[in-house]
Design a protein around this motif. Structure first.
Motif, PDB file in Angstrom:
ATOM      1  N   LYS A 181       0.886  -1.074  -0.069  1.00  0.00           N
ATOM      2  CA  LYS A 181      -0.052  -0.111  -0.686  1.00  0.00           C
ATOM      3  C   LYS A 181       1.122   1.202  -0.320  1.00  0.00           C
ATOM      4  N   ALA A 182       1.932   0.996   0.900  1.00  0.00           N
ATOM      5  CA  ALA A 182       3.145   2.780   0.284  1.00  0.00           C
ATOM      6  C   ALA A 182       3.821   2.656  -0.301  1.00  0.00           C
ATOM      7  N   ILE A 183       3.715   1.715  -1.532  1.00  0.00           N
ATOM      8  CA  ILE A 183       4.749   1.804  -2.853  1.00  0.00           C
ATOM      9  C   ILE A 183       3.132   2.551  -3.581  1.00  0.00           C
ATOM     10  N   VAL A 184       2.081   1.550  -3.610  1.00  0.00           N
ATOM     11  CA  VAL A 184       1.389   2.173  -4.471  1.00  0.00           C
ATOM     12  C   VAL A 184       1.317   3.368  -4.161  1.00  0.00           C
ATOM     13  N   ASP A 185       0.930   4.242  -2.529  1.00  0.00           N
ATOM     14  CA  ASP A 185       0.558   5.834  -2.585  1.00  0.00           C
ATOM     15  C   ASP A 185       1.631   6.134  -2.748  1.00  0.00           C
ATOM     16  N   GLU A 186       3.135   6.188  -3.185  1.00  0.00           N
ATOM     17  CA  GLU A 186       3.548   6.940  -3.419  1.00  0.00           C
ATOM     18  C   GLU A 186       4.326   6.884  -4.569  1.00  0.00           C
ATOM     19  N   ALA A 187       3.563   6.185  -5.520  1.00  0.00           N
ATOM     20  CA  ALA A 187       3.895   6.028  -7.004  1.00  0.00           C
ATOM     21  C   ALA A 187       2.537   7.389  -7.692  1.00  0.00           C
ATOM     22  N   SER A 188       1.551   6.692  -6.991  1.00  0.00           N
ATOM     23  CA  SER A 188      -0.156   7.576  -6.754  1.00  0.00           C
ATOM     24  C   SER A 188       0.483   8.972  -6.530  1.00  0.00           C
ATOM     25  N   GLU A 189       1.294   9.549  -5.759  1.00  0.00           N
ATOM     26  CA  GLU A 189       1.648  11.150  -5.278  1.00  0.00           C
ATOM     27  C   GLU A 189       1.856  11.665  -6.515  1.00  0.00           C
ATOM     28  N   PRO A 190       1.440  13.230  -6.840  1.00  0.00           N
ATOM     29  CA  PRO A 190       1.267  13.612  -7.599  1.00  0.00           C
ATOM     30  C   PRO A 190       2.557  14.555  -7.624  1.00  0.00           C
ATOM     31  N   SER A 191       3.580  15.037  -8.482  1.00  0.00           N
ATOM     32  CA  SER A 191       4.676  15.533  -8.113  1.00  0.00           C
ATOM     33  C   SER A 191       4.624  16.720  -8.733  1.00  0.00           C
ATOM     34  N   VAL A 192       3.342  17.512  -8.505  1.00  0.00           N
ATOM     35  CA  VAL A 192       3.226  18.933  -8.401  1.00  0.00           C
ATOM     36  C   VAL A 192       2.323  18.922  -7.573  1.00  0.00           C
ATOM     37  N   PRO A 193       2.409  19.542  -6.870  1.00  0.00           N
ATOM     38  CA  PRO A 193       1.023  19.381  -5.321  1.00  0.00           C
ATOM     39  C   PRO A 193      -0.225  19.985  -6.191  1.00  0.00           C
TER      40      PRO A 193
ATOM     41  N   SER B   7      -1.936  18.794  -7.719  1.00  0.00           N
ATOM     42  CA  SER B   7      -2.327  18.207  -9.136  1.00  0.00           C
ATOM     43  C   SER B   7      -3.207  16.884  -8.965  1.00  0.00           C
ATOM     44  N   PHE B   8      -3.901  16.313  -9.691  1.00  0.00           N
ATOM     45  CA  PHE B   8      -4.354  14.710  -9.576  1.00  0.00           C
ATOM     46  C   PHE B   8      -3.083  13.617 -10.596  1.00  0.00           C
ATOM     47  N   ALA B   9      -2.606  12.558  -9.885  1.00  0.00           N
ATOM     48  CA  ALA B   9      -1.828  12.417 -10.457  1.00  0.00           C
ATOM     49  C   ALA B   9      -2.696  10.503 -10.804  1.00  0.00           C
ATOM     50  N   GLN B  10      -2.473   9.835 -11.107  1.00  0.00           N
ATOM     51  CA  GLN B  10      -2.547   7.917 -11.966  1.00  0.00           C
ATOM     52  C   GLN B  10      -1.591   7.776 -11.267  1.00  0.00           C
ATOM     53  N   MET B  11      -2.297   6.180 -11.147  1.00  0.00           N
ATOM     54  CA  MET B  11      -1.037   5.031 -11.366  1.00  0.00           C
ATOM     55  C   MET B  11      -0.413   4.438 -12.122  1.00  0.00           C
ATOM     56  N   ASP B  12       1.160   4.476 -12.486  1.00  0.00           N
ATOM     57  CA  ASP B  12       1.479   4.575 -13.512  1.00  0.00           C
ATOM     58  C   ASP B  12       1.882   3.655 -12.904  1.00  0.00           C
ATOM     59  N   PRO B  13       2.259   2.249 -13.781  1.00  0.00           N
ATOM     60  CA  PRO B  13       2.832   0.620 -13.831  1.00  0.00           C
ATOM     61  C   PRO B  13       3.976   0.831 -13.829  1.00  0.00           C
ATOM     62  N   LYS B  14       5.103   2.128 -14.629  1.00  0.00           N
ATOM     63  CA  LYS B  14       6.315   2.468 -14.705  1.00  0.00           C
ATOM     64  C   LYS B  14       6.575   3.014 -12.665  1.00  0.00           C
ATOM     65  N   ALA B  15       5.927   4.255 -12.588  1.00  0.00           N
ATOM     66  CA  ALA B  15       6.236   4.636 -10.492  1.00  0.00           C
ATOM     67  C   ALA B  15       5.913   3.700 -10.290  1.00  0.00           C
ATOM     68  N   VAL B  16       5.134   2.356 -10.106  1.00  0.00           N
ATOM     69  CA  VAL B  16       5.138   1.438  -9.058  1.00  0.00           C
ATOM     70  C   VAL B  16       6.832   0.823  -9.342  1.00  0.00           C
ATOM     71  N   ASN B  17       7.238   0.689 -10.078  1.00  0.00           N
ATOM     72  CA  ASN B  17       8.198  -0.346 -10.608  1.00  0.00           C
ATOM     73  C   ASN B  17       9.135   0.655  -9.681  1.00  0.00           C
TER      74      ASN B  17
END
Length: 828
Positions: free
Chosen positions: A141-153, A155-165
């Motif tokens: 869950k912590a991995i998914v949450d960090e991968a889903s965190e938007p790079s710009v405060p 803004s909205f971000a979608q979960m990217d498989p590359k970001a998760v990896n």
């Protein structure tokens, strides 16, 4: 060394052989040349020991029993009446009798044979740690949450498989640093190396056989064990693992700061069970909370406990620079408590550990106490340290394992007690410092109790539970620490014979102080003839002690060095015995405060020599609160007023305080003690569940009056006790004077540096009464106390704290009252 030489009253062979070595290096002097003992009575014997002569030459006290209020069942476990009589053992004394073999070859290879026969194998240790941690749902869950965190405060971000990896790779990299890969072969090799090294620069490493038997019994419970030692030296990391290895107890996983994550050295540490963690768990490099790291650490500890591994955690977080036990940092302990409540393990056994050194391998921490920044560890500095150690001898080491207790039992016992709100220093001290201030008394503070819940998910209750547990552990570990010969000699030279003394007189006072330590149920880390032991301590203290030869009876004259680094070093070792006398020292300083107040305000018709016991106890309690960042004076389950009452009773037993009759005339000490017993109920050392938390202990008892004995010996003893706290009180009072010229706002780090320079300047100009009052640790604790009692208001700005004078202490008169409050305890 013959182990039978370890009993009290016998000569320890190690001291006899070494005293000659000391004589050659420092002063050629035999016992016969020391002259006859001084005819003056030794301070401690005449002051306090007359009432208990039968206690002299008794067996060593058995230290480290767990609390019978918070953990009564654990107190009965692992212990029987034969445990204390098992005696001491020198761990590094190994010969053929410790192996299965005999003969000439066995004698030559006894170290190799010994380590080869130790029970250590790969199956003992954790398996698949990295994968189990990464596959845990909380980490996922912590991995998914960090991968889903938007790079710009914002803004909205979608979960990217590359970001998760990418985050998974980051998590695996963190675990590479965090997870230990224990090697049984390297543990054996290190055991052999440490046997060689320890025998070269330590005279002995003593442990109590009975304590080891309790630890062995705890290992048979098939539960994880948590070792929580005091932290005084870098050698602590290896010392515990080495002792457990020698007794066929599984090596613990050791939590170490990432400052020790040095190439080559870090690999060795991981192979021996060490794992590295950040010094600040929740801080990421950009200053935000690092939830991923927190999740990885939490699950890593949980997985170790699930696999019934042993842990070694240093609650203080860093080595003590003052020689006293530092305040607890309970971050990792909170993870252990949370793991228990998440059912990762049915229970956890807690083992506080006391460690005492004649001389730490670092020698001293003078550079840091003088305000210089701490040098980062490096491979070169470690190598230099090892070579330096091989050229010196650091005397004796004593390690004491306290009785294991059940964490589950402790938590359950706390849930059945009332949950009073934690009393802040501001609530406790401001009524005493500013009595004319609008009433925000202690009772009002207590009424604001914690939420009436015993649920661990309640954050206020959880924090209070963990804080009390940490305080419990540190108090027990500190009380288990044996008093070493260097501690006693340094203490006597600083606070009894600061102007110097004859060697024979120093030996007399050393013997008497040794008996005093034993009579208070603290143990000693040495044995043998006092003459030899004192010479051993003087030799180890080195340039801190000056020896001159006087013409009178060819007597040696011993004086402490007056240079600032030497005084700082003596103070470090002297603090090793301070916890033995701290409660009596607080009462002695409170006597001074009560007497000075009576003389200032008049006696209202009462005899000026009489002191109200209730006023004395209240004054002592306020001093306990003032010094709460310096010492753990009592257990959390004890009432501070009752602790002070019992300390007063002890001084009455000594004959230092005398109880006056109702007509305020003196009575004989024997009658006094009988009447005192009738006035108070059977002494209750601990808080009972039925006790009214809103009333202080003793308030409903009829007040009685005390007189201070005027005998020279008793007056000298009181002065000695007052001097023990002299450096602390001078540091605090000087800090208050510095506050008079406060011009804020200012960052906390900058203010601490300015205050420290001020104290060092006072010492260099010979204005300070106690040079050791200028240590950096005193400065930091003084500022911390001032923040907690409300002298400063603080605001967070980036990573720094900004200090300003609070509205309460903006008026000059209130700062003056704070100064008068602190100085009332001082004897200059």
């Amino acid at each position: 060394m013959d182990e039978t030489a370890l009993s009290l009253g016998t000569i320890d062979v190690s001291y006899v052989s070494t005293s000659a070595e000391c004589s050659i290096g420092r002063c050629k002097h035999s016992n016969e040349e020391w002259g006859e003992c001084n005819s003056r009575p030794p301070l401690f014997r005449s002051a306090t020991l007359k009432w208990k002569e039968t206690l002299l030459s008794r067996k060593r006290p058995f230290v480290g029993r767990c609390c019978y209020v918070c953990t009564p069942q654990s107190r009965d476990n692992f212990f029987n009446s034969s445990i204390p009589s098992l005696g001491l053992r020198n761990v590094i004394y190994i010969n053929e009798t410790h192996t299965r073999y005999r003969g000439w070859l066995a004698r030559r290879l006894c170290y190799v044979l010994f380590v080869q026969e130790r029970d250590v194998h790969k199956g003992m240790f954790a398996k698949n740690l990295t994968e189990n941690v990464l596959n845990n749902s909380r980490v996922q869950k912590a991995i998914v949450d960090e991968a889903s965190e938007p790079s710009v405060p914002g803004s909205f971000a979608q979960m990217d498989p590359k970001a998760v990896n990418k985050v998974k790779k980051k998590a695996r990299k963190i675990l590479q640093e965090m997870v230990a890969n224990v090697s049984p072969a390297l543990i054996r090799l290190t055991g052999w190396v440490l046997l060689k090294l320890f025998n070269s620069f330590f005279w002995n490493i003593q442990i109590h056989r009975g304590q080891i038997e309790m630890v062995k019994a705890a290992t048979e419970m098939n539960l994880p064990l948590i070792f929580l030692p005091v932290h005084k030296s870098h050698i602590d990391y290896l010392l515990l693992t080495f002792i457990l290895f020698c007794h066929n107890i599984k090596a613990p996983y050791i939590a170490a700061g990432n400052n020790l994550n040095i190439p080559i050295f870090s690999t060795l540490i991981r192979k021996l069970g060490g794992f590295f963690i950040r010094r600040k768990l929740d801080q990421s490099p950009d200053g935000r909370k690092d939830f991923l790291y927190r999740a990885l650490l939490y699950v890593h500890i949980e997985e170790l406990l699930r696999q019934q591994q042993f842990l070694e955690i240093f609650l203080e977080g860093t080595r003590s620079r003052s020689g006293k036990t530092s305040s607890a940092r309970a971050g990792l302990l909170s993870v252990v408590v949370d793991a228990l409540f998440s059912n990762a393990t049915p229970d956890v056994l807690i083992i506080p550990v006391g460690i005492s050194y004649d001389r730490i391998i670092e020698g001293h921490y003078n550079s840091e106490q003088l305000g210089k920044p701490k040098k980062n560890e490096s491979l070169w500095s470690i190598a230099r340290g090892v070579f330096r150690m091989l050229r010196k001898n650091y005397g004796c080491v004593r390690v004491d394992f306290a009785q294991p207790f059940s964490l589950k039992e402790y938590v359950n016992s706390q849930s059945q007690k009332p949950v009073p709100a934690p009393l802040s220093l501001e609530q406790a001290l401001l009524p005493a410092i500013l009595p004319s201030r609008p009433n925000d008394t202690v009772d009002e503070g207590r009424e604001a109790s914690l939420p009436n819940t015993r649920d661990i998910t309640s954050e206020p209750y959880r924090r209070e539970l963990i804080a009390n547990l940490a305080e419990h552990i540190l108090f027990t570990a500190n009380k288990s620490c044996a008093v070493m010969s260097t501690h006693i000699v340094a203490c006597l030279l600083l606070y009894r014979h600061r102007q110097g003394t004859d060697l024979s007189r120093l030996v007399e006072d050393f013997f008497s102080m040794k008996e005093e330590v034993l009579a208070r149920d603290f143990d000693l880390g040495f044995s043998g003839n006092s003459d030899d032991v004192v010479m051993h301590a003087i030799h180890l203290l080195g340039n801190c002690v000056n020896i001159t030869n006087t013409s009178r009876n060819n007597e040696f004259f011993i004086t402490p060095s007056t240079t600032i680094p030497a005084v700082f070093e003596l103070n470090f070792y002297s603090n090793g015995v301070l916890h033995v006398f701290i409660k009596e020292a607080i009462i002695a300083c409170s006597l001074r405060a009560v007497q000075s107040k009576r003389y200032r305000n008049g006696t209202n018709g009462a005899s000026p020599s009489l002191i109200s016991q209730e006023h004395l106890v209240r004054k002592a309690a306020s001093l306990c609160y003032l010094l709460s960042n310096e010492f753990t004076i009592s257990l959390p389950c004890q009432v501070i007023y009752q602790v002070c009452h019992e300390s007063v009773e002890r001084l009455i037993q000594y004959g230092i305080l005398l109880v006056a009759e109702d007509d305020q005339e003196d009575v004989s000490p024997s009658l006094t003690e009988q009447q005192w017993d009738k006035k108070l109920p059977e002494p209750l050392t601990w808080r009972s569940d039925e006790e009214d938390e809103d009333s202080d202990f003793g308030e409903e008892q009829r007040d009685c009056y005390l007189k201070v004995s005027q005998s020279q010996e008793h007056q000298q003893y009181i002065t000695f006790l007052q001097r023990l706290l002299g450096p602390l009180l001078e540091a605090y009072s000087s800090a208050v004077i510095f506050v008079h010229n406060f011009s804020g706002p200012v960052s906390e780090s900058e203010y601490i540096q300015k205050l420290h320079r001020h104290l060092i300047s006072r010492t260099e100009k010979n204005v300070a009464v106690y040079a050791e009052s200028a240590t950096y640790s005193h400065v930091k604790n003084a500022v911390k106390v001032f923040k907690e009692i409300g002298v400063f208001s603080q605001t967070k700005q980036c990573r720094d704290t900004i200090l300003e004078l609070s509205t309460t202490f903006l008026p000059q008169r209130n700062r003056q009252k704070l100064l008068e409050f602190i100085m009332s305890f001082m004897v200059l």
